[in-house]
Design an enzyme around this catalytic site. Structure first.
Site, short mmCIF file in Angstrom:
data_model
loop_
_atom_site.label_atom_id
_atom_site.label_comp_id
_atom_site.label_asym_id
_atom_site.label_seq_id
_atom_site.Cartn_x
_atom_site.Cartn_y
_atom_site.Cartn_z
NE ARG A 120 -3.62 0.28 2.15
CZ ARG A 120 -4.31 -0.48 3.01
NH1 ARG A 120 -4.14 -0.30 4.30
NH2 ARG A 120 -5.17 -1.38 2.58
CE1 TYR A 121 0.64 4.26 4.62
CE2 TYR A 121 0.75 1.95 5.25
CZ TYR A 121 0.22 3.21 5.42
OH TYR A 121 -0.72 3.42 6.38
NE ARG A 124 5.32 2.26 6.09
CZ ARG A 124 4.98 3.42 5.57
NH1 ARG A 124 5.55 3.85 4.45
NH2 ARG A 124 4.05 4.16 6.15
CB CYS A 133 -4.00 -15.74 16.43
SG CYS A 133 -3.80 -14.48 15.17
CB CYS A 137 -8.22 -9.82 19.11
SG CYS A 137 -6.49 -10.09 19.55
CB CYS A 140 -9.41 -10.05 14.47
SG CYS A 140 -8.14 -10.36 13.21
NE ARG A 142 -4.37 -7.94 7.98
CZ ARG A 142 -3.45 -7.42 8.77
NH1 ARG A 142 -2.90 -8.14 9.73
NH2 ARG A 142 -3.06 -6.19 8.58
CG ASP A 301 -8.99 -1.09 11.58
OD1 ASP A 301 -8.75 0.13 11.53
OD2 ASP A 301 -8.11 -1.97 11.57
CG ASP A 338 -5.08 1.55 8.87
OD1 ASP A 338 -4.86 2.19 7.82
OD2 ASP A 338 -4.43 0.54 9.21
CE LYS A 345 -0.69 1.15 10.60
NZ LYS A 345 -0.50 0.51 9.27
C1 LIG Z 1 0.25 -0.50 9.12
C2 LIG Z 1 0.73 -0.90 7.80
C3 LIG Z 1 2.07 -0.74 7.45
C4 LIG Z 1 3.10 -0.17 8.40
O1 LIG Z 1 2.82 1.15 8.70
P1 LIG Z 1 3.82 2.02 9.62
O2 LIG Z 1 3.11 3.31 9.85
O3 LIG Z 1 5.09 2.16 8.84
O4 LIG Z 1 4.04 1.24 10.88
C5 LIG Z 1 2.45 -1.13 6.19
N1 LIG Z 1 1.56 -1.61 5.29
C6 LIG Z 1 0.26 -1.73 5.59
C7 LIG Z 1 -0.68 -2.24 4.55
C8 LIG Z 1 -0.21 -1.39 6.85
O5 LIG Z 1 -1.50 -1.54 7.17
#
Ligand SMILES: *Cc1c(COP(=O)(O)O)cnc(C)c1O
Length: 404
Positions: A120-121, A124, A133, A137, A140, A142, A301, A338, A345
């Site tokens: 997404r980002y 990362r 798990c 929870c 959850c 997911r 969420d 989120d 986020k």
């Molecule tokens: C939370 C998340 C991350 C990591 O986010 P950070 O703010 O860097 O901790 C990376 N990818 C996805 C899809 C996420 O939901």
């Protein structure tokens, strides 16, 4: 409400299972095999309400019920609204789905570039390595795939995900999650971390896990050796309430820290669990005592059937207002929402910058006092100025009128 949080008072021990030999109790496989998985299992120890009993019956079609003996011991059976109980014992309210709720509230399926890999980002990826798990929870995010109660039939494809990461040089940060990655066998974790470490552009490896909280026995010397070998590894654990800070969790965090693992904590803001400032303050203090840095507080969420556990956003903001400046900066996590549908986020803060123009910034401190910081000759005009004051009416003592 929380007497000064002294380590010596932290709850731990075998509780309901005092008759079990310590070698068994301390064996994580025994803990997994002896999880409480039905209303019948639970009612051997504590009384369930009608709504909880019904929730337990229906959990098999929604999100499995499983609670490790270690975590179950933290429940105060005499309190029907116990904050530990609310997190893991299903309630019939889980069957109510509010119009704004979704099975996939963060739109992760849309960003899935390989089975289990969410990109997404820009730099990362989130790598879902299992759907299992140690305990489940009830809120959850997911729950659509975790525990397979809804027949999603999740299978992470390690080879495909690793190939994608190898090919995408922009990926400098890999987050292993799931399900709980620490439920994987040592051999698999060793392999995954080893493969990731071989990729030159992967600078940063982290793991999201609630295992240290649910199943501290899993944090064995052998597991710590794997982290040491492939370090630096960052680990985000998930503690919601101060009572989860047991001596066992503290010892597990110590083993991890001594192996070079850097530990943070992610809490989810939950109604009746941790939505009071005093509770959260006690939690963040205990986290620091365990070498754990509070990282995020998540607004709940919009997961199908979780409305009874979600707290209001105003509560989250209020908690941060009660922490920032009133306690160690290290103890203050970032509160985030989120964004529904996959916006990522978004930090949510009390307003500290009330107004800003070319000349100055008007600030509010933790005590509510107003301060002005002149921007002087260094002011850069492109840097935004607020059109309207953020004070919400009068709080900035007229500073916004001066600025306009
Ligand atoms: C939370 C998340 C991350 C990591 O986010 P950070 O703010 O860097 O901790 C990376 N990818 C996805 C899809 C996420 O939901």
């Amino acid at each position: 409400m929380y007497p000064q949080d002294r380590l010596a008072d932290w709850h731990s021990g075998q509780g309901h299972w005092a008759h079990i030999e310590p070698e068994k109790w301390n064996d994580w496989v025994w803990q997994l095999q002896n999880r409480l998985r039905s209303a019948e299992d639970i009612e051997k120890y504590i009384h369930l309400s009608e709504g909880e009993r019904e929730g337990c019956m229906l959990a098999g079609n929604k999100l499995a019920l499983a609670i490790t003996p270690h975590f179950f011991n933290l429940i105060d059976g005499d309190d029907p609204e116990d904050p530990i109980r609310r997190q893991v014992i299903p309630r019939i309210e889980e069957m109510n789905v509010a119009p704004e709720e979704r099975d996939d509230p963060l739109g992760e399926e849309h960003d899935m570039v390989a089975p289990g890999l969410v990109h997404r980002y820009p730099d990362r990826v989130l790598f879902l390595v299992t759907d299992r798990c140690a305990s489940y929870c009830r809120y959850c995010t997911r729950s659509r795939l975790v525990s397979n109660a809804k027949g999603y039939d999740f299978h992470a494809e390690f080879a495909q995900a690793l190939a994608y990461i190898r090919e995408h040089e922009e990926v400098r940060d890999v987050l292993l999650s799931g399900g709980d990655p620490l439920l994987l066998a040592d051999r698999k974790l060793d392999y995954l971390l080893g493969e990731l470490r071989k990729i030159e552009h992967v600078e940063f490896i982290r793991i999201g896990s609630r295992i240290p909280v649910f199943l501290p026995q899993r944090v064995t010397p052998a597991l710590c050796d794997i982290f040491k070998k492939h370090g630096p590894i960052f680990l985000s654990i998930h503690v919601n309430h101060p009572r989860e800070c047991t001596r066992e969790l503290r010892d597990a965090c110590e083993r991890l820290s001594f192996a070079g693992v850097v530990i943070g904590n992610q809490s989810v803001l939950l109604r009746g669990v941790n939505d009071e400032p005093e509770t959260m303050k006690s939690l963040v203090h205990r986290l620091l005592m365990m070498r754990v840095r509070p990282y995020y507080i998540y607004q709940g969420d919009l997961v199908a059937g979780s409305a009874h556990l979600r707290a209001d956003v105003a509560k989250g903001i209020d908690i941060i207002r009660h922490l920032r400046g009133h306690t160690s900066g290290y103890a203050v996590p970032q509160y985030v929402i989120d964004a529904p549908g996959g916006g990522g986020k978004i930090p949510v803060n009390p307003e500290y910058v009330l107004a800003m123009n070319e000349k100055e910034v008007v600030l509010r401190n933790y005590e509510g006092r107003i301060y002005r910081y002149p921007r002087g000759a260094n002011a850069e005009s492109e840097i935004h100025a607020y059109d309207t004051c953020q004070c919400g009416g009068g709080e900035c003592a007229g500073a916004c009128d001066d600025l306009r």
